[in-house]
Design a protein around this motif. Structure first.
Motif, PDB file in Angstrom:
ATOM      1  N   ASP A  71       0.830  -1.209   0.000  1.00  0.00           N
ATOM      2  CA  ASP A  71       0.000   0.000   0.000  1.00  0.00           C
ATOM      3  C   ASP A  71       0.863   1.256   0.000  1.00  0.00           C
ATOM      4  O   ASP A  71       0.549   2.244  -0.666  1.00  0.00           O
ATOM      5  CB  ASP A  71      -0.929   0.003   1.219  1.00  0.00           C
ATOM      6  N   VAL A  72       1.954   1.220   0.756  1.00  0.00           N
ATOM      7  CA  VAL A  72       2.863   2.370   0.789  1.00  0.00           C
ATOM      8  C   VAL A  72       3.510   2.574  -0.574  1.00  0.00           C
ATOM      9  O   VAL A  72       3.595   3.709  -1.085  1.00  0.00           O
ATOM     10  CB  VAL A  72       3.938   2.168   1.874  1.00  0.00           C
ATOM     11  N   MET A  73       3.955   1.500  -1.196  1.00  0.00           N
ATOM     12  CA  MET A  73       4.574   1.605  -2.509  1.00  0.00           C
ATOM     13  C   MET A  73       3.587   2.123  -3.543  1.00  0.00           C
ATOM     14  O   MET A  73       3.925   2.958  -4.395  1.00  0.00           O
ATOM     15  CB  MET A  73       5.113   0.233  -2.938  1.00  0.00           C
ATOM     16  N   ALA A  74       2.327   1.654  -3.450  1.00  0.00           N
ATOM     17  CA  ALA A  74       1.307   2.125  -4.391  1.00  0.00           C
ATOM     18  C   ALA A  74       0.990   3.590  -4.158  1.00  0.00           C
ATOM     19  O   ALA A  74       0.793   4.359  -5.111  1.00  0.00           O
ATOM     20  CB  ALA A  74       0.040   1.277  -4.245  1.00  0.00           C
ATOM     21  N   GLY A  75       0.953   4.015  -2.893  1.00  0.00           N
ATOM     22  CA  GLY A  75       0.696   5.421  -2.596  1.00  0.00           C
ATOM     23  C   GLY A  75       1.792   6.322  -3.097  1.00  0.00           C
ATOM     24  O   GLY A  75       1.535   7.419  -3.603  1.00  0.00           O
ATOM     25  N   GLU A  76       3.049   5.901  -2.955  1.00  0.00           N
ATOM     26  CA  GLU A  76       4.155   6.720  -3.445  1.00  0.00           C
ATOM     27  C   GLU A  76       4.198   6.755  -4.971  1.00  0.00           C
ATOM     28  O   GLU A  76       4.620   7.746  -5.561  1.00  0.00           O
ATOM     29  CB  GLU A  76       5.478   6.177  -2.898  1.00  0.00           C
ATOM     30  N   ALA A  77       3.751   5.657  -5.615  1.00  0.00           N
ATOM     31  CA  ALA A  77       3.733   5.634  -7.076  1.00  0.00           C
ATOM     32  C   ALA A  77       2.558   6.412  -7.657  1.00  0.00           C
ATOM     33  O   ALA A  77       2.565   6.740  -8.844  1.00  0.00           O
ATOM     34  CB  ALA A  77       3.691   4.190  -7.571  1.00  0.00           C
ATOM     35  N   GLY A  78       1.575   6.716  -6.850  1.00  0.00           N
ATOM     36  CA  GLY A  78       0.396   7.448  -7.311  1.00  0.00           C
ATOM     37  C   GLY A  78      -0.800   6.560  -7.505  1.00  0.00           C
ATOM     38  O   GLY A  78      -1.906   6.889  -7.102  1.00  0.00           O
ATOM     39  N   SER A  79      -0.629   5.417  -8.116  1.00  0.00           N
ATOM     40  CA  SER A  79      -1.708   4.456  -8.319  1.00  0.00           C
ATOM     41  C   SER A  79      -1.097   3.127  -8.714  1.00  0.00           C
ATOM     42  O   SER A  79       0.044   3.056  -9.177  1.00  0.00           O
ATOM     43  CB  SER A  79      -2.676   4.935  -9.410  1.00  0.00           C
ATOM     44  N   ALA A  80      -1.885   2.054  -8.542  1.00  0.00           N
ATOM     45  CA  ALA A  80      -1.431   0.721  -8.913  1.00  0.00           C
ATOM     46  C   ALA A  80      -2.635  -0.165  -9.117  1.00  0.00           C
ATOM     47  O   ALA A  80      -3.675   0.007  -8.456  1.00  0.00           O
ATOM     48  CB  ALA A  80      -0.511   0.134  -7.836  1.00  0.00           C
ATOM     49  N   ASP A  81      -2.517  -1.104 -10.039  1.00  0.00           N
ATOM     50  CA  ASP A  81      -3.585  -2.035 -10.328  1.00  0.00           C
ATOM     51  C   ASP A  81      -3.751  -3.011  -9.166  1.00  0.00           C
ATOM     52  O   ASP A  81      -2.773  -3.443  -8.549  1.00  0.00           O
ATOM     53  CB  ASP A  81      -3.262  -2.792 -11.616  1.00  0.00           C
ATOM     54  N   ALA A  82      -4.998  -3.372  -8.847  1.00  0.00           N
ATOM     55  CA  ALA A  82      -5.265  -4.272  -7.725  1.00  0.00           C
ATOM     56  C   ALA A  82      -4.621  -5.631  -7.942  1.00  0.00           C
ATOM     57  O   ALA A  82      -4.070  -6.238  -7.008  1.00  0.00           O
ATOM     58  CB  ALA A  82      -6.773  -4.416  -7.530  1.00  0.00           C
ATOM     59  N   GLY A  83      -4.662  -6.130  -9.161  1.00  0.00           N
ATOM     60  CA  GLY A  83      -4.040  -7.414  -9.445  1.00  0.00           C
ATOM     61  C   GLY A  83      -2.536  -7.369  -9.271  1.00  0.00           C
ATOM     62  O   GLY A  83      -1.925  -8.313  -8.753  1.00  0.00           O
ATOM     63  N   TYR A  84      -1.928  -6.264  -9.694  1.00  0.00           N
ATOM     64  CA  TYR A  84      -0.484  -6.113  -9.539  1.00  0.00           C
ATOM     65  C   TYR A  84      -0.105  -6.029  -8.062  1.00  0.00           C
ATOM     66  O   TYR A  84       0.919  -6.584  -7.640  1.00  0.00           O
ATOM     67  CB  TYR A  84      -0.013  -4.876 -10.286  1.00  0.00           C
ATOM     68  N   MET A  85      -0.948  -5.349  -7.259  1.00  0.00           N
ATOM     69  CA  MET A  85      -0.687  -5.262  -5.828  1.00  0.00           C
ATOM     70  C   MET A  85      -0.767  -6.633  -5.171  1.00  0.00           C
ATOM     71  O   MET A  85       0.047  -6.965  -4.295  1.00  0.00           O
ATOM     72  CB  MET A  85      -1.667  -4.282  -5.174  1.00  0.00           C
TER      73      MET A  85
END
Length: 248
Positions: A71-85
């Motif tokens: 979640d932290v990595m996705a927040g810093e990246a701006g957005s991320a796909d749920a499947g990728y997470m």
């Protein structure tokens, strides 16, 4: 014991007394060695249990909190796909139960494998080792300043007890003991760095200065003054009061 290896008998009461005293001292050292070894073993076992409990409690509380590293990595990246997470969680083992992750974590810590910092792009152990030298330099300098200052001030206060020097030292020691360290650091930066511009406000050395040799040592020493004073004030006050009380 053969005759050749037999020790000669003492020829006088003085020698006999010295021999008996030596044997008593040796027996006393042996009798003290076993309790000391037991005490050391007990303290080491207690330290191990305490460290293990700290690791377990800290790991459990962190993993019970909402969110995780993905979640932290996705927040810093701006957005991320749920499947990728979910894929990331599976690759890092974050989808496993907490007890399994705890066992894996303890096994890695036992091997000094502290993980990888994705923000710094370095192993965590390397980041710690890079900071060991500056940390030891700062702590060693502050301890030296505290001890030397306390010896001088504590001795002065004890020799001039109930006089003006004793009162001044006692008041200053009480103020240094009671003042929050972070406030002292901020005030030192405000006065000596912002207002007077005499000392640097942070860092270990001047960036991109290119100093070498004695110039680099002087630059590091200038950067060390303010944090060293800040770290040493509390212990300076404590040691001063203890030394004064022990000398009276």
């Amino acid at each position: 014991m053969t005759i050749e290896n037999a020790r000669p008998l003492p020829s006088s009461p003085v020698e006999a007394g010295a021999l008996i005293a030596g044997r008593l001292r040796a027996a006393r050292r042996k009798s003290l060695a076993l309790p000391r070894a037991r005490y050391l073993a007990r303290r080491l076992s207690q330290a191990f249990v305490l460290m293990l409990l700290t690791i377990i409690i800290t790991f459990t509380l962190i993993n019970l909190a909402p969110g995780d590293m993905v979640d932290v990595m996705a927040g810093e990246a701006g957005s991320a796909d749920a499947g990728y997470m979910e894929q990331l969680r599976a690759s890092y083992g974050l989808n496993k139960p907490i007890p399994v992750r705890l066992v894996n974590y303890i096994s890695h810590v036992a091997r000094l494998d502290l993980g990888y910092s994705f923000r710094q792009n370095k192993p965590v152990l390397d980041l710690i080792m890079e900071r060991v030298g500056p940390t030891l330099l700062l702590m060693g300098s502050s301890i030296v300043v505290s001890v030397i200052g306390a010896i001088g001030l504590g001795t002065l206060a004890a020799r001039k007890v109930n006089k003006l020097p004793d009162a001044i030292v006692s008041v200053l020691a009480l103020l240094a003991y009671a003042t929050p360290v972070f406030w002292v650091g901020l005030m030192l930066i405000l006065v000596f760095s912002v207002k007077l511009r005499l000392l640097p406000s942070g860092g270990m050395e001047t960036l991109f200065s290119g100093y070498t040799g004695l110039a680099q040592v002087q630059d590091i020493a200038l950067h060390l003054i303010l944090p060293c004073i800040t770290m040493s004030l509390f212990h300076l006050a404590l040691y001063t009061r203890l030394l004064r009380a022990s000398l009276l």
